[in-house]
Design an enzyme around this catalytic site. Structure first.
Site, PDB file in Angstrom:
ATOM      1  N   LYS A   1      30.372  85.230  31.166  1.00 19.89           N
ATOM      2  CA  LYS A   1      30.829  86.220  30.173  1.00 19.89           C
ATOM      3  C   LYS A   1      30.118  85.931  28.869  1.00 19.89           C
ATOM      4  CE  LYS A   1      35.172  86.249  28.205  1.00 19.89           C
ATOM      5  NZ  LYS A   1      34.865  86.017  26.771  1.00 19.89           N
TER       6      LYS A   1
ATOM      7  N   GLU B   1      39.218  92.930  23.493  1.00 18.67           N
ATOM      8  CA  GLU B   1      40.188  92.079  22.806  1.00 18.67           C
ATOM      9  C   GLU B   1      40.658  92.716  21.504  1.00 18.67           C
ATOM     10  OE1 GLU B   1      39.051  87.960  22.560  1.00 18.67           O
ATOM     11  OE2 GLU B   1      40.718  87.455  21.231  1.00 18.67           O
TER      12      GLU B   1
ATOM     13  N   ASP C   1      35.566  79.981  26.225  1.00 19.16           N
ATOM     14  CA  ASP C   1      35.161  79.048  25.166  1.00 19.16           C
ATOM     15  C   ASP C   1      36.342  78.766  24.236  1.00 19.16           C
ATOM     16  OD1 ASP C   1      35.186  81.509  23.954  1.00 19.16           O
ATOM     17  OD2 ASP C   1      33.183  81.356  23.075  1.00 19.16           O
ATOM     18  N   SER C   2      37.495  79.428  24.514  1.00 15.58           N
ATOM     19  CA  SER C   2      38.749  79.056  23.842  1.00 15.58           C
ATOM     20  C   SER C   2      39.125  77.623  24.182  1.00 15.58           C
ATOM     21  CB  SER C   2      39.877  80.021  24.232  1.00 15.58           C
ATOM     22  OG  SER C   2      39.983  80.124  25.635  1.00 15.58           O
TER      23      SER C   2
ATOM     24  N   ASP D   1      32.435  81.299  30.200  1.00 16.56           N
ATOM     25  CA  ASP D   1      31.918  81.850  28.946  1.00 16.56           C
ATOM     26  C   ASP D   1      30.606  81.173  28.561  1.00 16.56           C
ATOM     27  OD1 ASP D   1      33.383  83.905  27.796  1.00 16.56           O
ATOM     28  OD2 ASP D   1      34.799  82.560  26.796  1.00 16.56           O
TER      29      ASP D   1
ATOM     30  N   GLU E   1      29.634  87.634  24.620  1.00 19.41           N
ATOM     31  CA  GLU E   1      30.217  88.544  23.633  1.00 19.41           C
ATOM     32  C   GLU E   1      29.158  89.422  22.978  1.00 19.41           C
ATOM     33  OE1 GLU E   1      32.459  86.294  20.738  1.00 19.41           O
ATOM     34  OE2 GLU E   1      33.680  85.330  22.284  1.00 19.41           O
TER      35      GLU E   1
HETATM   36  O1  KIV Z   1      37.670  82.369  25.504  1.00 14.86           O
HETATM   37  C1  KIV Z   1      38.630  83.059  25.899  1.00 14.86           C
HETATM   38  O2  KIV Z   1      39.719  82.549  26.206  1.00 14.86           O
HETATM   39  C2  KIV Z   1      38.450  84.507  25.993  1.00 14.86           C
HETATM   40  C3  KIV Z   1      39.642  85.337  26.349  1.00 14.86           C
HETATM   41  C4  KIV Z   1      40.585  85.398  25.215  1.00 14.86           C
HETATM   42  C5  KIV Z   1      39.267  86.679  26.823  1.00 14.86           C
HETATM   43  O3  KIV Z   1      37.376  84.992  25.794  1.00 14.86           O
END
Ligand code: KIV
Length: 272
Positions: free
Chosen positions: A121, A190, A52-53, A91, A123
């Protein structure tokens, strides 16, 4: 007639588990689009994370919170189309699993069906155990994410090192074990002290992938645009730039502008 595609070298959760057992470091990078996914896949990276980055890297937001489920599905499906062997994880964006268990399952099913990815994934610690239990018993592999969890940046008070006090470190270790018990096949850690990350990786059977978590974990992940040197405004201590692609783009684009302005592009051989 068989419904399976011909055998490829596709990475699976079993392969990732075996890599941990063999002590073979796992490589993971982010990808958000088809072109980059093809390049990364062909280089042999084991996991591509549609993080989600993308909210930061692709859309210029200052946090990951604004990205929507539809946008993550768009990025995820684009990446999957570019990949032959890497294991693709998408994510679950902020808001897609926090509202209710039912909403979480429906978001997860949409991502799996509409992107064709291999895993999800999400969190958090204790609060997400029930969601992970439900998703994994429905056959969806889930990667956990502890330490600095960017979807909680406002609650954490910034992008700070986590797990620094004994109490925080103890909770992180407990939650890492809890995520494994809930069914996670792997975990991202992280921005936590290297000694704590090493302890988590040695206590867990599942692979632990670190970002800013030192070298004692089972694998490493970085944001691709950061490690390639395409973004120079972000320089945390843990980031190593393995390329200077931003400079290469500057040079190429400057040459292109020059060639157009001086009428040397296109040449006759580049014309019909
Ligand atoms: O969204 C992302 O890029 C991440 C990584 C930094 C692990 O969750």
């Amino acid at each position: 007639m068989s419904q399976h595609k011909p055998e490829t070298k596709k990475i699976t959760t079993l392969r990732l588990q075996a890599m941990k057992q063999l002590g073979e470091p796992i490589t993971m990078l982010t990808a958000y689009d088809y072109t980059m996914a093809r390049l990364l896949d062909r280089s042999g990276v084991e996991i591509l994370l549609v993080g989600d980055s993308a909210a930061n890297v692709m859309a210029g937001h200052s946090t990951t919170l604004p990205i929507t489920l539809d946008q993550m599905i768009y990025h995820g499906a684009s990446v999957v189309r570019g990949v032959q062997q890497a294991f693709v994880i998408v994510d679950m964006p902020f808001g897609s699993y926090q509202i209710s268990q039912e909403a979480a399952v429906s978001s997860a099913v949409r991502i799996m069906k509409e992107t064709g990815c291999d895993a999800l994934k999400l969190e958090g610690g204790e609060v997400v155990y029930p969601i992970i239990q439900q998703l994994t018993t429905s056959g969806i592999p889930v990667m956990g994410h502890l330490g600095l969890t960017p979807q909680s940046v406002h609650q954490l008070g910034g992008y700070r090192l986590q797990g620094q006090t004994d109490a925080d470190a103890g909770r992180l270790l407990r939650e890492a074990k809890g995520l494994e018990q809930a069914g996670c096949f792997a975990l991202v850690l992280e921005k936590v002290p290297a000694t704590l990350a090493r302890r988590v990786a040695s206590d867990l059977r599942i692979p632990v992938i670190g970002i800013g978590a030192g070298s004692g974990v089972d694998g490493q992940v970085l944001v691709t645009q950061d490690m390639l040197g395409m973004e120079d405004s972000f320089s945390p201590k843990f980031l190593r730039r393995f390329g200077q692609i931003g400079e290469a783009i500057d040079t190429a684009v400057t040459e292109y502008i020059q060639a157009v302005k001086t009428h040397t592009f296109p040449s006759e051989s580049e014309s019909y």
